[in-house]
Design an enzyme around this catalytic site. Structure first.
Site, PDB file in Angstrom:
ATOM      1  N   GLU A 169       0.880  -1.205   0.052  1.00 21.66           N
ATOM      2  CA  GLU A 169       0.100   0.109   0.039  1.00 21.66           C
ATOM      3  C   GLU A 169       0.866   1.273   0.001  1.00 21.66           C
ATOM      4  OE1 GLU A 169      -3.420   0.514   0.036  1.00 21.66           O
ATOM      5  OE2 GLU A 169      -3.660  -1.689  -0.278  1.00 21.66           O
ATOM      6  N   ASP A 187      -8.727   5.554  -7.954  1.00 27.09           N
ATOM      7  CA  ASP A 187      -9.491   4.156  -8.144  1.00 27.09           C
ATOM      8  C   ASP A 187     -11.042   4.261  -8.232  1.00 27.09           C
ATOM      9  OD1 ASP A 187      -9.702   4.598  -5.671  1.00 27.09           O
ATOM     10  OD2 ASP A 187      -8.917   2.936  -4.883  1.00 27.09           O
ATOM     11  N   THR A 243      -8.045   8.279  -0.361  1.00 24.88           N
ATOM     12  CA  THR A 243      -7.634   7.043   0.381  1.00 24.88           C
ATOM     13  C   THR A 243      -6.678   7.354   1.310  1.00 24.88           C
ATOM     14  OG1 THR A 243      -7.827   5.499  -1.554  1.00 24.88           O
ATOM     15  CG2 THR A 243      -6.335   4.617   0.217  1.00 24.88           C
TER      16      THR A 243
END
Length: 447
Positions: free
Chosen positions: A231, A249, A254
């Site tokens: 990640e 995405d 995020t």
């Protein structure tokens, strides 16, 4: 103590309080007469332990001289027992140590993921709670404490579950973690802040073979490093509390140690939890915007200062703790418990965890539940008598197929040159030394 009622002429009755609704559930006396002790010696897990010598199995050993104790000073906390098969639960007896729960629920579950309350109180006073007249079914029974009665933690000498009946077959997994049935209890649905320790010395027929599982603190730290390598291109997962970006995405921002997303609801729930614990924090003002953008990739109401304020909040240990708790509630505990139920060791538990982190805990074809379903259509889990390596290869195949449906996740190296490497080496216990690559970058854990 707020115990279930006894109604004359009607046998036992349970007083179930959820939110502002109170329901009396009546059970005929004949059922109570056939109840048996179901929990003694069964595998147990908990959200935390105060010390390794105070593990959850000690609440189910039949010895009032031993006890389970959670970490001190932290709400909520839970302890769960695996009955080995689906049972009818009619009676729970709790013998508290001095550290008791003022508010708690007794819950049952078919899969250790989605829970249904069978009893609730907000006026516990310790001692012994003999909860008769309950009516629930499930393989797993959990005590979920939401408010401590002392400054310490939660501690039980004994947690006895009584009932009857067996429903054949392996419980199906929902692939999702359920929140509390009351909106006001959203924060109470989080497990504890620390790495869990099962403390279990007894394995059920469907439990993973002997060996430390991912609830072991060291194993959990390894899992976090592995996820962080994929990640964040770093093994330092604790440096990621402040991370935030839009990776394109379709999930909006995020952020954090597990990739909480503004478009998928988990970021909203995290900020709600933080705000409940620290009212007026720097992120609280964004709650209306987070509710508005949930389900989209929009930044409306968040820009331009949300990323800066997120990084400011990340310096607050209470926000770091909230991230840990939401990670455990939504992702870590459900995936590890499901993997253990499927008979998987630490590697399989991590494979489940990494999948639920990326794909979410739903049941669609490209979510964790759908990936698991596709794998089980190809191979049996160890709990079903299948070969562990064969099943895990089927799961990874299904996961790769799901990843390739999204451009942002089309690089499958976190599977191909990491998890598959460990599997090919038959390192089912995920023991160091570990060497792997993600996106072509090498990583290793020596010990």
């Amino acid at each position: 103590m707020n115990h279930p009622l006894r109604l004359a002429g009607l046998g036992a009755a349970a007083l179930l309080t959820v939110g502002t609704v109170t329901t009396v559930i009546v059970m005929q006396g004949a059922d109570a007469a056939t109840e048996t002790l179901l929990s003694q010696g069964r595998p147990a897990t908990s959200s935390s332990v105060e010390l390794p010598t105070l593990g959850p199995a000690l609440a189910f050993d039949g010895d009032t001289g031993t006890r389970w104790a959670s970490l001190e000073g932290s709400d909520p906390q839970w302890i769960s027992v695996d009955l080995g098969a689906t049972r009818t639960v009619t009676h729970v007896n709790l013998r508290w140590e001095a550290a008791y729960a003022k508010a708690y629920r007794i819950e049952t579950s078919a899969d250790g993921v989605s829970w249904s309350p069978v009893y609730s109180t907000a006026s516990g006073d310790g001692g012994t709670d003999d909860l008769t007249g309950l009516h629930g079914t499930g393989r797993y029974v959990r005590l979920f404490g939401t408010a401590r009665g002392t400054q310490y933690g939660y501690s039980l000498y004994e947690f006895k579950v009584y009932g009857s009946g067996v429903t054949e077959g392996t419980p199906s997994a929902s692939g999702s973690a359920s929140r509390s049935t009351t909106p006001s209890a959203s924060a109470s649905a989080t497990p504890s802040r620390s790495a869990s320790a099962s403390g279990s010395t007894t394995k059920s027929p469907t439990a993973a073979p002997a060996g430390k599982d991912l609830f072991d603190p060291r194993k959990k730290d390894i899992a976090m490093q592995l996820v962080s390598s994929a990640e964040n291109s770093s093994l330092d997962w604790k440096a990621q509390y402040k991370y935030i970006e839009d990776i394109g995405d379709g999930r909006g921002y995020t952020a954090g140690i597990i990739g909480f997303c503004s478009g998928t609801g988990d970021m909203l729930e995290l900020v709600e939890l933080y705000t409940q614990r620290v009212p007026g924090n720097v992120l609280a003002k964004y709650l209306p915007a987070l509710r508005s953008v949930d389900g989209s990739d929009s930044h409306a109401g968040l820009d331009p200062n949300f990323p800066k304020d997120w990084r400011t909040a990340a310096a607050d240990t209470a926000f770091q703790q909230a991230q840990n708790d939401e990670r455990d509630r939504v992702y870590f505990n459900p995936s590890v418990n499901q993997a253990k139920s499927d008979g998987l060791r630490a590697l399989g538990q991590f494979i489940y965890y990494d999948a639920i982190v990326m794909h979410g805990p739903g049941n669609s074809a490209v979510s964790f539940g759908g990936i698991r379903k596709a794998a089980m259509a190809k191979a049996k889990t160890p709990a079903q008598g299948g070969d562990e390596a064969t099943y895990l290869n089927a799961f990874l195949d299904a996961r790769v197929a799901a990843m390739k449906t999204e451009e942002a996740h089309s690089d499958t190296s976190r599977v191909d040159t990491a998890q598959r490497v460990f599997l090919n080496n038959r390192n089912f216990d995920l023991n160091p030394p570990l060497s792997w690559k993600v996106y072509g970058e090498p990583f290793s854990i020596a010990s």
